[in-house]
Scaffold this active site. Structure first.
Site, PDB file in Angstrom:
ATOM      1  N   ARG A   6       0.713  -1.142   0.048  1.00  0.00           N
ATOM      2  CA  ARG A   6       0.281  -0.073   0.139  1.00  0.00           C
ATOM      3  C   ARG A   6       0.886   1.184  -0.068  1.00  0.00           C
ATOM      4  NH1 ARG A   6      -3.435  -2.357   4.946  1.00  0.00           N
ATOM      5  NH2 ARG A   6      -1.461  -3.425   5.208  1.00  0.00           N
ATOM      6  N   ARG A  15      -5.423  -2.054  -6.308  1.00  0.00           N
ATOM      7  CA  ARG A  15      -6.590  -2.506  -5.180  1.00  0.00           C
ATOM      8  C   ARG A  15      -7.705  -2.013  -4.992  1.00  0.00           C
ATOM      9  NH1 ARG A  15      -7.741  -4.877  -1.874  1.00  0.00           N
ATOM     10  NH2 ARG A  15      -7.252  -4.595   0.369  1.00  0.00           N
ATOM     11  N   ASP A  51       0.124 -14.515  -0.418  1.00  0.00           N
ATOM     12  CA  ASP A  51       0.017 -14.375   0.953  1.00  0.00           C
ATOM     13  C   ASP A  51       0.130 -15.758   1.798  1.00  0.00           C
ATOM     14  OD1 ASP A  51      -0.764 -12.039   3.030  1.00  0.00           O
ATOM     15  OD2 ASP A  51      -1.761 -14.076   3.897  1.00  0.00           O
TER      16      ASP A  51
HETATM   17  O1  CP3 Z   1       6.628  -8.849   0.366  1.00  0.00           O
HETATM   18  C1  CP3 Z   1       5.983  -8.907  -0.767  1.00  0.00           C
HETATM   19  O2  CP3 Z   1       5.722  -8.103  -1.462  1.00  0.00           O
HETATM   20  C2  CP3 Z   1       5.115 -10.298  -0.745  1.00  0.00           C
HETATM   21  C3  CP3 Z   1       3.771 -10.092  -0.209  1.00  0.00           C
HETATM   22  C4  CP3 Z   1       3.398 -10.744   0.892  1.00  0.00           C
HETATM   23  C5  CP3 Z   1       2.156 -10.552   1.398  1.00  0.00           C
HETATM   24  N1  CP3 Z   1       1.711 -11.238   2.471  1.00  0.00           N
HETATM   25  C6  CP3 Z   1       0.912  -9.707   0.816  1.00  0.00           C
HETATM   26  C7  CP3 Z   1       0.048  -8.852   1.681  1.00  0.00           C
HETATM   27  C8  CP3 Z   1       4.066 -11.493   2.144  1.00  0.00           C
HETATM   28  C9  CP3 Z   1       5.523 -11.994   1.868  1.00  0.00           C
HETATM   29  C10 CP3 Z   1       3.073 -11.905   2.884  1.00  0.00           C
HETATM   30  C11 CP3 Z   1       3.407 -12.777   3.959  1.00  0.00           C
HETATM   31  C12 CP3 Z   1       2.557 -12.613   5.248  1.00  0.00           C
HETATM   32  N2  CP3 Z   1       0.857 -12.665   5.526  1.00  0.00           N
HETATM   33  C13 CP3 Z   1       2.825 -12.616   6.656  1.00  0.00           C
HETATM   34  C14 CP3 Z   1       4.205 -12.847   7.097  1.00  0.00           C
HETATM   35  C15 CP3 Z   1       5.014 -11.827   6.771  1.00  0.00           C
HETATM   36  C16 CP3 Z   1       4.871 -10.665   7.832  1.00  0.00           C
HETATM   37  O3  CP3 Z   1       4.654  -9.619   7.680  1.00  0.00           O
HETATM   38  O4  CP3 Z   1       5.294 -10.974   9.184  1.00  0.00           O
HETATM   39  C17 CP3 Z   1       1.707 -12.591   7.266  1.00  0.00           C
HETATM   40  C18 CP3 Z   1       1.862 -12.542   8.860  1.00  0.00           C
HETATM   41  C19 CP3 Z   1       0.498 -12.652   6.686  1.00  0.00           C
HETATM   42  C20 CP3 Z   1      -0.943 -12.773   7.092  1.00  0.00           C
HETATM   43  C21 CP3 Z   1      -1.520 -11.263   6.631  1.00  0.00           C
HETATM   44  N3  CP3 Z   1      -1.600 -11.018   5.462  1.00  0.00           N
HETATM   45  C22 CP3 Z   1      -1.576 -10.023   7.688  1.00  0.00           C
HETATM   46  C23 CP3 Z   1      -1.616 -10.234   8.918  1.00  0.00           C
HETATM   47  C24 CP3 Z   1      -2.291  -9.279   6.849  1.00  0.00           C
HETATM   48  C25 CP3 Z   1      -3.027  -7.697   6.857  1.00  0.00           C
HETATM   49  C26 CP3 Z   1      -1.927  -6.664   7.251  1.00  0.00           C
HETATM   50  C27 CP3 Z   1      -2.178  -5.302   7.021  1.00  0.00           C
HETATM   51  O5  CP3 Z   1      -1.075  -4.677   7.044  1.00  0.00           O
HETATM   52  O6  CP3 Z   1      -3.372  -5.009   6.679  1.00  0.00           O
HETATM   53  C28 CP3 Z   1      -2.316  -9.440   5.283  1.00  0.00           C
HETATM   54  C29 CP3 Z   1      -2.674  -8.645   4.273  1.00  0.00           C
HETATM   55  C30 CP3 Z   1      -1.721  -8.435   3.264  1.00  0.00           C
HETATM   56  N4  CP3 Z   1      -0.837  -9.510   2.601  1.00  0.00           N
HETATM   57  C31 CP3 Z   1      -1.198  -7.267   2.631  1.00  0.00           C
HETATM   58  C32 CP3 Z   1      -0.048  -7.462   1.757  1.00  0.00           C
HETATM   59  C33 CP3 Z   1       0.680  -6.655   0.781  1.00  0.00           C
HETATM   60  C34 CP3 Z   1      -1.826  -5.854   2.859  1.00  0.00           C
HETATM   61  C35 CP3 Z   1      -2.315  -5.092   1.776  1.00  0.00           C
HETATM   62  C36 CP3 Z   1      -3.553  -5.238   1.046  1.00  0.00           C
HETATM   63  O7  CP3 Z   1      -4.661  -5.453   2.041  1.00  0.00           O
HETATM   64  O8  CP3 Z   1      -3.729  -4.872   0.069  1.00  0.00           O
END
Ligand code: CP3
Length: 321
Positions: A6, A15, A51
């Site tokens: 974002r 998005r 994800d």
């Molecule tokens: O790094 C990259 O560019 C790859 C993309 C990536 C995403 N999720 C996309 C995403 C990666 C590597 C992840 C892994 C992931 N997903 C983790 C482990 C990494 C870490 O941060 O510790 C975890 C715990 C998740 C589970 C998850 N997905 C959560 C807790 C959330 C919400 C967090 C938030 O900030 O809203 C997501 C959503 C998510 N996955 C987003 C992205 C870019 C948020 C953006 C959106 O809603 O468009």
């Protein structure tokens, strides 16, 4: 470390038209989003846009992402019977779209930088499946771990096998390295880590070892268990900013690489402070081989893109790479 997302205007624009899951499930969109940061920032690697939670759905755990709140699981695991209902699945079928995306991204990168694939480690995946979303105390997760240890071990073994198979499929599809995220495992002490997690996470690394692919093992707040993470596996151990990089590396051991460890919230402040802190990380790495400069966790949505660009440029200038 969440390098797509974002904080980039082109990601936000996409998005508005597509949900996060739409992007993850549509190879053309996943390819586009993976390439966005590679085009804009001097990065040394791309990370597959996907994800961590994707493998939960074909196991029988339904979820969605709720705007501003993160993941929401429809049918969280609460009983042993819930654990026993989970299914093993073939990632080459159920997650074929991710593997198609890997092929497309490798083509789009055309050798410019390597591609990192990824998956979740058992504790972090189990915590989402059990809590139903994000948690701060991990009370339900730890409650199952302590009160129903057999169900816990069955769950973690299934998650480990599933993720191992999924990562092998990513390697076969063309990723150059894999990162295993155990983001929340830092809530365990060393004893519990050893008893409840280490054997399961090790199975993932063991399954990858015949493929000769570099592996990164990452968690947040893991200062007290870096030695245990190392023992579980990973050519490179990820560290967050709470421990100075040299101290973390001493604990991990210099026969392993280290990834980290700039505090991502620094990027919300003045650039001079960001670059000073980056210099400190580099000084602590002391020019040794095996340091991957990175943030200690994901980039925050409010981060100005120019600061990320300036940081990457600066690290390349300072290291002569
Ligand atoms: O790094 C990259 O560019 C790859 C993309 C990536 C995403 N999720 C996309 C995403 C990666 C590597 C992840 C892994 C992931 N997903 C983790 C482990 C990494 C870490 O941060 O510790 C975890 C715990 C998740 C589970 C998850 N997905 C959560 C807790 C959330 C919400 C967090 C938030 O900030 O809203 C997501 C959503 C998510 N996955 C987003 C992205 C870019 C948020 C953006 C959106 O809603 O468009």
């Amino acid at each position: 470390m969440r390098q797509a997302g974002r904080y980039m205007p082109e990601y936000r624009a996409l998005r508005e038209r597509y949900s996060l899951l739409d992007i993850c499930r549509t190879p053309d969109l996943a390819t586009e989003v993976t390439m966005q940061p590679v085009r804009r920032i001097e990065l040394d690697a791309a990370i597959l846009f996907s994800d961590l939670l994707l493998p939960l759905e074909p196991m029988g755990i339904r979820f969605d992402f709720v705007r501003g709140e993160g993941p929401a699981i429809e049918n969280p695991l609460r009983t042993e019977a819930d654990v026993d209902r989970l299914r093993q699945f073939e990632p080459r079928e159920a997650l074929a779209h991710v593997l198609v995306a890997v092929h497309q991204i490798v083509g789009a990168l055309a050798g410019r930088v390597p591609l990192i694939g990824f998956g979740g480690a058992p504790f972090t995946l189990a915590s989402y499946a059990i809590e139903g979303g994000h948690s701060t105390s991990f009370a339900r997760t730890k409650s199952m771990m302590y009160s129903a240890p057999e169900a816990w071990h069955r769950l973690c073994a299934l998650l480990a096998d599933t993720v191992a198979d999924y990562l092998v499929a990513q390697v076969e599809a063309g990723v150059d390295a894999v990162q295993i995220f155990d983001s929340w495992v830092g809530v365990l002490d060393a004893r519990d880590y050893r008893e409840f997690i280490l054997p399961h996470t090790r199975r993932i690394f063991d399954a990858l070892s015949p493929y000769d692919v570099p592996t990164i093992h990452f968690g947040v707040g893991t200062s007290a268990i870096l030695r245990e993470l190392r023992e579980a596996g990973g050519h490179v151990i990820g560290a967050d900013w709470r421990t100075p990089l040299d101290e973390a590396w001493d604990r991990i051991g210099h026969d392993r690489g280290i990834q980290g460890n700039l505090d991502p919230t620094l990027l919300l402040g003045p650039i001079d402070q960001v670059l000073d802190a980056a210099d400190d990380v580099l000084a602590r790495a002391g020019g040794r081989p095996g340091h991957i400069f990175n943030l200690g966790h994901g980039i925050l949505p409010a981060t100005p893109l120019e600061r990320v660009q300036a940081l990457a440029r600066h690290v390349h200038q300072q290291t002569g790479r």
